[in-house]
Enzyme design. Structure first.
Site, PDB file in Angstrom:
ATOM      1  N   ASP A  13      36.862  -8.599   2.696  1.00  0.00           N
ATOM      2  CA  ASP A  13      36.794  -9.588   3.767  1.00  0.00           C
ATOM      3  C   ASP A  13      36.739 -10.997   3.184  1.00  0.00           C
ATOM      4  OD1 ASP A  13      36.073 -11.149   6.095  1.00  0.00           O
ATOM      5  OD2 ASP A  13      35.341  -9.304   7.006  1.00  0.00           O
ATOM      6  N   CYS A  53      38.594 -12.734  11.664  1.00  0.00           N
ATOM      7  CA  CYS A  53      38.440 -11.327  11.276  1.00  0.00           C
ATOM      8  C   CYS A  53      38.992 -10.342  12.296  1.00  0.00           C
ATOM      9  CB  CYS A  53      36.969 -11.010  11.006  1.00  0.00           C
ATOM     10  SG  CYS A  53      36.207 -12.012   9.711  1.00  0.00           S
ATOM     11  N   ASP A 318      41.554  -9.144   4.710  1.00  0.00           N
ATOM     12  CA  ASP A 318      41.979  -9.465   6.073  1.00  0.00           C
ATOM     13  C   ASP A 318      42.500 -10.896   6.181  1.00  0.00           C
ATOM     14  OD1 ASP A 318      39.459 -10.572   5.674  1.00  0.00           O
ATOM     15  OD2 ASP A 318      38.656  -9.939   7.606  1.00  0.00           O
ATOM     16  N   HIS A 319      41.923 -11.811   5.435  1.00  0.00           N
ATOM     17  CA  HIS A 319      42.353 -13.220   5.423  1.00  0.00           C
ATOM     18  C   HIS A 319      41.712 -13.893   4.225  1.00  0.00           C
ATOM     19  CE1 HIS A 319      38.343 -14.092   6.904  1.00  0.00           C
ATOM     20  NE2 HIS A 319      38.543 -13.242   7.887  1.00  0.00           N
TER      21      HIS A 319
END
Length: 513
Positions: A13, A53, A318-319
């Protein structure tokens, strides 16, 4: 039955790409990820198609752009009948096991209003079997573990307060109250390793999702002071934050939305000094090294149990995270660091490509189609992404994309955001789209706001050149390209069905010329 086909899909994450390969990577100890990269294919131009998220994971797992699934914010429902990696893997006989979280807000049309699924934006996505609940704002199993190990804390938030080893007032890089063996990262890995031995006799699919290095930036010893803040690079930024804000009206609210103090618990008055900035960057590096250690434990398990050669391994995030670049923190922005994420794929039987690097642009929505393609499952027409199997083999399809596309919705229906207040926008026009080519990045807004154009052969993200006369032809070309992209990728869930006298006929989207 053929040889086993296992899938291990690991998502970290808020891990930015250049911490794994790039300028920052040389300052971070990542022995296990580097060993995996040497045995896998790495995609250097991989971008999240949406932030933050919840939306990013919705796109990652459904293969859809945000403009199609429309779960555009944390807390925005995802339609209950949306095809996703779990529902489709079930069609191939897999039980989709979830170790961690998917941050999926459930469709209120499919649940009673009193159902607990409608009380959290962190519910698990339809189709998954939640083996270990490890949600950022819940994490009850981990909390129970901490209590059983004798840790004393008044509230869950206090778990993230650093603790002074000497009893003095804590500093931001003092260690967490828990030991490294009891961290959230260690706990999730332990539960995964305790669960998986009996699955060796069957094909399995496991989605393992680590919260780290997502803030709050607190780390157990020795990761809290593993890196010397004075020895790591300073953020990429203009000297004065006001000069960043002057690039576009969007940036004033962007810098106000997420401050340096918002990355730690217990320091509300923390100022953005260089010392504090570098200390938090060093903590972030430490958390990445901790995740690397535990990914290494998982890889070792596969090797020791003889499953490594039967398992498709995908590692991504995710990013990204701004980490002080452009005087910004978090992912609520338009800059590359917030969207550029690592992607490492080890495909069994692809040893000839071990250590290869793919430079074609790829997107998070490509991962689910890739996994489905590898296990032999049809890719639904609803999925906008494309299988990466040809690129893994070193083949570039003639019609492969030349750019990436991302979106960000900066509204909030319950209370206007800082952007809505500053820009005078509402829920329907508080959004933007980003199109990235090798040289240019274009940002367009739904509201009547000027565009942003970056020239990476010139000053890059330091200067918005959209209003400069010499760039008008490029601006027009990229604007038309973005429009065509949106038109070509409108929702195809049912659009390629035809109802005929002989019944429904279906044309496969990804087989079309």
């Amino acid at each position: 039955m053929g040889s086993p086909q296992n899938v291990l899909f690991i998502v970290t994450d808020q891990l930015r790409a250049d911490c794994v390969f790039g300028d920052l990577a040389q300052h971070i100890d990542l022995p296990n990820l580097r060993a995996l990269m040497a045995d896998a294919v790495t995609f250097q131009r991989h971008y999240s198609v949406v932030n933050p998220c919840g939306p990013s994971r919705a796109s990652l797992l459904t293969g859809q752009y945000s403009m199609n699934h429309r779960s555009v914010r944390n807390g925005t429902p995802l339609r209950h009948d949306t095809a996703n990696i779990a529902t489709e893997m079930r069609k191939s006989g897999y039980t989709p096991m979830l170790f961690g979280y998917t941050d999926t807000s459930q469709d209120p049309r499919a649940f009673h209003e009193n159902d607990p699924a409608l009380r959290t934006y962190e519910h698990h996505m339809n189709g998954f079997q939640e083996v270990v609940e490890m949600r950022f704002e819940m994490s009850y199993p981990w909390r129970s573990h901490l209590i059983e190990q004798g840790y004393d804390f008044d509230s869950y938030s206090s778990v993230y307060h650093p603790v002074s080893p000497t009893g003095d007032a804590p500093k931001i890089n003092d260690p967490a109250l828990y030991r490294a063996k009891d961290s959230d990262t260690a706990f999730l890995t332990d539960r995964f390793l305790a669960t998986m031995p009996s699955y060796k006799a069957t094909d399995w699919f496991a989605h393992l999702t680590y919260i780290r290095p997502h803030p709050p930036l607190v780390a157990p010893a020795p990761y809290n002071n593993m890196y010397d803040p004075a020895q790591i690079p300073m953020p990429t930024r203009l000297d004065d934050p006001a000069d960043e804000v002057a690039n576009h009206p969007f940036f004033g609210a962007a810098l106000a939305n997420k401050t340096l103090a918002g990355n730690v618990v217990g320091f509300p008055d923390l100022t953005a000094t260089d010392e504090n900035t570098q200390t938090l960057r060093a903590l972030y590096f430490g958390l990445i090294t901790e995740v690397d250690l535990h990914i290494g434990r998982v890889i070792d398990f596969l090797k020791k149990t003889g499953q490594y050669e039967d398992t498709l391994i995908v590692v991504t995030a995710d990013h990204g995270e701004m980490l002080g670049d452009r005087h910004s923190w978090g992912k609520f922005t338009v800059h590359d660091a917030a969207y550029h994420t690592p992607l490492i794929i080890r495909q069994p039987g692809n040893g000839v490509r071990a250590g290869s690097v793919v430079t074609e642009p790829v997107e998070t929505i490509d991962i689910t189609p890739t996994i489905l393609d590898w296990v032999g499952q049809d890719i639904p027409n609803s999925m906008d992404g494309r299988s990466l199997l040809p690129l893994l083999q070193g083949e570039v399809p003639q019609d492969w994309r030349t750019y990436t596309f991302s979106e960000f919705d900066f509204s909030e229906p319950e209370a206007p955001t800082v952007w809505e207040q500053a820009l005078g926008t509402g829920p329907s026009d508080s959004s933007l789209s980003v199109l990235r080519e090798a040289r240019f990045t274009l940002v367009e807004f739904a509201a009547d706001l000027p565009p942003i154009l970056y020239d990476h052969d010139a000053a890059g993200e330091a200067v918005n050149v959209a209003s400069q006369p010499e760039y008008q032809a490029d601006l027009n070309r990229l604007t038309r390209l973005m429009l065509r992209h949106r038109m070509k990728n409108m929702d195809h869930t049912l659009s390629l069905y035809s109802i005929t006298n002989e019944g429904p006929r279906l044309k496969q989207r990804h087989e079309m010329p």
